[in-house]
Write a protein that holds these residues in place. Structure first.
Motif, short mmCIF file in Angstrom:
data_model
loop_
_atom_site.label_atom_id
_atom_site.label_comp_id
_atom_site.label_asym_id
_atom_site.label_seq_id
_atom_site.Cartn_x
_atom_site.Cartn_y
_atom_site.Cartn_z
N ILE A 69 0.83 -1.20 0.00
CA ILE A 69 0.00 0.00 0.00
C ILE A 69 0.87 1.25 0.00
O ILE A 69 0.63 2.19 -0.75
CB ILE A 69 -0.97 -0.01 1.20
CG1 ILE A 69 -1.95 -1.17 1.07
CG2 ILE A 69 -1.71 1.31 1.31
CD1 ILE A 69 -2.83 -1.37 2.26
N TYR A 70 1.91 1.25 0.84
CA TYR A 70 2.81 2.41 0.89
C TYR A 70 3.54 2.59 -0.44
O TYR A 70 3.70 3.72 -0.92
CB TYR A 70 3.81 2.26 2.03
CG TYR A 70 3.16 2.18 3.39
CD1 TYR A 70 2.28 3.16 3.83
CD2 TYR A 70 3.40 1.11 4.23
CE1 TYR A 70 1.68 3.09 5.07
CE2 TYR A 70 2.81 1.02 5.47
CZ TYR A 70 1.94 2.03 5.89
OH TYR A 70 1.35 1.95 7.11
N ALA A 71 3.98 1.49 -1.05
CA ALA A 71 4.66 1.58 -2.35
C ALA A 71 3.70 2.07 -3.42
O ALA A 71 4.09 2.85 -4.31
CB ALA A 71 5.25 0.23 -2.72
N SER A 95 10.54 1.46 -4.31
CA SER A 95 10.02 1.80 -2.99
C SER A 95 9.50 0.55 -2.27
O SER A 95 9.67 0.41 -1.06
CB SER A 95 8.93 2.86 -3.09
OG SER A 95 7.83 2.38 -3.82
N TYR A 96 8.90 -0.37 -2.99
CA TYR A 96 8.44 -1.62 -2.38
C TYR A 96 9.61 -2.44 -1.87
O TYR A 96 9.57 -2.97 -0.76
CB TYR A 96 7.62 -2.42 -3.40
CG TYR A 96 7.12 -3.74 -2.88
CD1 TYR A 96 6.20 -3.81 -1.85
CD2 TYR A 96 7.59 -4.94 -3.42
CE1 TYR A 96 5.74 -5.03 -1.37
CE2 TYR A 96 7.14 -6.15 -2.95
CZ TYR A 96 6.21 -6.19 -1.92
OH TYR A 96 5.78 -7.40 -1.45
N TRP A 97 10.67 -2.55 -2.67
CA TRP A 97 11.84 -3.31 -2.24
C TRP A 97 12.50 -2.67 -1.02
O TRP A 97 12.94 -3.35 -0.11
CB TRP A 97 12.84 -3.44 -3.38
CG TRP A 97 12.38 -4.31 -4.50
CD1 TRP A 97 11.49 -5.35 -4.42
CD2 TRP A 97 12.75 -4.21 -5.86
NE1 TRP A 97 11.31 -5.91 -5.66
CE2 TRP A 97 12.06 -5.22 -6.57
CE3 TRP A 97 13.57 -3.37 -6.57
CZ2 TRP A 97 12.19 -5.41 -7.93
CZ3 TRP A 97 13.72 -3.56 -7.94
CH2 TRP A 97 13.03 -4.57 -8.61
N ILE A 98 12.60 -1.35 -1.04
CA ILE A 98 13.19 -0.65 0.11
C ILE A 98 12.35 -0.88 1.35
O ILE A 98 12.87 -1.15 2.44
CB ILE A 98 13.36 0.85 -0.20
CG1 ILE A 98 14.48 1.05 -1.22
CG2 ILE A 98 13.66 1.64 1.07
CD1 ILE A 98 14.59 2.46 -1.75
N LEU A 99 11.04 -0.78 1.21
CA LEU A 99 10.17 -0.98 2.36
C LEU A 99 10.27 -2.41 2.89
O LEU A 99 10.27 -2.63 4.11
CB LEU A 99 8.71 -0.68 1.97
CG LEU A 99 8.37 0.80 1.79
CD1 LEU A 99 7.01 0.95 1.15
CD2 LEU A 99 8.43 1.51 3.11
N ILE A 100 10.37 -3.39 2.02
CA ILE A 100 10.43 -4.78 2.47
C ILE A 100 11.77 -5.08 3.15
O ILE A 100 11.82 -5.67 4.22
CB ILE A 100 10.23 -5.73 1.28
CG1 ILE A 100 8.77 -5.81 0.94
CG2 ILE A 100 10.71 -7.14 1.63
CD1 ILE A 100 8.47 -6.75 -0.18
N PHE A 101 12.87 -4.69 2.50
CA PHE A 101 14.18 -5.09 3.00
C PHE A 101 14.68 -4.25 4.16
O PHE A 101 15.42 -4.74 5.02
CB PHE A 101 15.21 -5.08 1.86
CG PHE A 101 14.96 -6.13 0.85
CD1 PHE A 101 14.87 -7.47 1.19
CD2 PHE A 101 14.79 -5.79 -0.48
CE1 PHE A 101 14.63 -8.45 0.25
CE2 PHE A 101 14.54 -6.77 -1.45
CZ PHE A 101 14.46 -8.09 -1.08
N LEU A 102 14.31 -2.99 4.22
CA LEU A 102 14.87 -2.12 5.25
C LEU A 102 13.92 -1.84 6.40
O LEU A 102 14.37 -1.66 7.54
CB LEU A 102 15.33 -0.80 4.62
CG LEU A 102 16.43 -0.90 3.58
CD1 LEU A 102 16.77 0.47 3.05
CD2 LEU A 102 17.66 -1.57 4.15
N ILE A 103 12.64 -1.81 6.14
CA ILE A 103 11.71 -1.38 7.19
C ILE A 103 10.88 -2.55 7.72
O ILE A 103 10.76 -2.73 8.92
CB ILE A 103 10.79 -0.26 6.65
CG1 ILE A 103 11.64 0.96 6.28
CG2 ILE A 103 9.74 0.12 7.68
CD1 ILE A 103 10.90 2.06 5.60
N PHE A 104 10.30 -3.36 6.86
CA PHE A 104 9.39 -4.42 7.32
C PHE A 104 10.13 -5.71 7.55
O PHE A 104 11.00 -6.14 7.06
CB PHE A 104 8.24 -4.62 6.34
CG PHE A 104 7.26 -3.49 6.37
CD1 PHE A 104 6.27 -3.45 7.34
CD2 PHE A 104 7.30 -2.47 5.44
CE1 PHE A 104 5.36 -2.43 7.38
CE2 PHE A 104 6.40 -1.43 5.47
CZ PHE A 104 5.42 -1.42 6.45
#
Length: 104
Positions: A69-71, A95-104
């Motif tokens: 959703i954020y991506a 942005s999806y990859w960054i959110l998955i690997f770094l934040i979630f």
């Protein structure tokens, strides 16, 4: 044997779909039909895009801490300002990859 079957199936599928586009004359539709057909891509797009974003593997609605959703929101914002589909797709993916690997 297998590759030739795949190739022939692809050629037959292409020819059946291309024949409808190639043989269809643009003069056969009246103005109202042309006007209605302009809305088809906008009607199909949400049906293709929204289920993978909002539904999880089991098919239930997933709104809690969903990186998709954020991506998607980031991609919509970048797409609105850039007006470029390639930039929008890459921005959404990155942005999806960054959110998955770094934040979630």
């Amino acid at each position: 044997m297998h590759w030739s079957l795949i190739f022939y199936s692809g050629v037959i599928t292409f020819l059946t779909r291309f024949s409808m586009i190639f043989l269809l004359k643009k003069d056969i539709f009246n103005d109202n039909t042309k006007k209605i057909l302009n809305f088809v891509p906008a009607a199909i797009f949400p049906a293709i895009i929204f289920p993978p974003i909002f539904l999880d593997e089991t098919g239930s609605l997933d709104l809690d801490n969903n990186p998709k959703i954020y991506a998607a929101i980031i991609a919509i914002i970048i797409g609105y300002f850039s007006k470029n589909i390639i930039v929008t797709i890459f921005a959404g993916l990155i942005s999806y990859w960054i959110l998955i690997f770094l934040i979630f």
